[in-house]
Motif scaffolding. Structure first.
Motif, short mmCIF file in Angstrom:
data_model
loop_
_atom_site.label_atom_id
_atom_site.label_comp_id
_atom_site.label_asym_id
_atom_site.label_seq_id
_atom_site.Cartn_x
_atom_site.Cartn_y
_atom_site.Cartn_z
N ASN A 1 0.84 -1.19 0.00
CA ASN A 1 0.00 0.00 0.00
C ASN A 1 0.87 1.24 0.00
OD1 ASN A 1 -2.46 -1.43 0.12
ND2 ASN A 1 -2.25 -1.67 2.33
N TYR B 1 1.64 9.92 -9.29
CA TYR B 1 1.44 8.62 -8.66
C TYR B 1 2.78 7.99 -8.29
CZ TYR B 1 -3.25 8.86 -10.67
OH TYR B 1 -4.53 9.24 -11.00
N THR C 1 -1.55 12.29 -6.07
CA THR C 1 -1.61 13.61 -5.44
C THR C 1 -1.55 14.66 -6.54
OG1 THR C 1 -0.64 15.04 -3.73
CG2 THR C 1 0.90 13.74 -5.03
N VAL D 1 0.96 5.57 -0.04
CA VAL D 1 0.21 6.78 0.25
C VAL D 1 1.08 7.99 -0.09
CG1 VAL D 1 -0.98 8.13 2.00
CG2 VAL D 1 -1.06 5.64 2.10
N TRP E 1 0.22 0.79 -6.73
CA TRP E 1 0.10 2.22 -7.05
C TRP E 1 -0.58 2.95 -5.90
CZ3 TRP E 1 1.87 4.29 -11.71
CH2 TRP E 1 2.29 3.36 -12.67
N GLY E 2 -0.16 4.18 -5.68
CA GLY E 2 -0.85 5.03 -4.73
C GLY E 2 -2.08 5.64 -5.35
N GLN E 3 -2.77 6.44 -4.55
CA GLN E 3 -4.02 7.05 -5.02
C GLN E 3 -3.78 8.32 -5.82
OE1 GLN E 3 -2.74 7.52 -2.06
NE2 GLN E 3 -2.90 9.74 -1.74
N CYS F 1 6.03 9.62 -0.54
CA CYS F 1 5.25 8.39 -0.70
C CYS F 1 5.72 7.41 0.37
CB CYS F 1 5.46 7.80 -2.09
SG CYS F 1 4.73 6.17 -2.34
#
Length: 124
Positions: free
Chosen positions: A3, A95, A118, A5, A114-116, A22
């Motif tokens: 995960n 990302y 920004t 972020v 992959w992150g969400q 990240c």
């Protein structure tokens, strides 16, 4: 998988700087190659920068070379993207991605986490 972020995005004037972070949770971070990609509206997601498991093997897209710097701190499970001399064309969602192995690649298919994202917005 791991995960991811991201944080650090925002609105900045052209010529300004931002530092994206990240943080990874889950799978062993220290052995994974990491990368940053970005996606502007109505465009494909594109490679920005990569870094190997030990901080080596860095590579940048031509459009950001000399302005962006990727780094990592394995003690904090974190990877960073320092962005200087930002331009309006840098506006995109950024990302963070973790790779399937230790040696990085510029190919999206190499990355399985992959992150969400920004948002970075650069005004002229």
């Amino acid at each position: 998988q791991v995960n991811l972020v991201e944080s650090g995005g925002g609105l900045v004037q052209a010529g300004g700087s931002l530092k994206l972070s990240c943080v990874a949770f889950g799978r062993t971070f220290n052995s994974a190659a990491m990368a940053w990609f970005r996606q502007a509206p109505d465009k494909e997601r594109e490679f920005v920068a990569q870094i190997g498991w030990n901080g080596g093997n860095t590579m940048y897209a031509d459009s950001v070379k000399g302005r962006f710097t990727i780094s990592r701190d394995n003690s904090k499970n974190a990877v960073y993207l320092q962005m200087d001399n930002l331009k309006p064309q840098d506006t995109a969602v950024y990302y963070c991605a973790a790779g399937r192995g230790s040696i990085p690649s510029t190919m999206r298919s190499f990355y399985d986490s992959w992150g969400q994202g920004t948002q970075v917005t650069v005004s002229s």
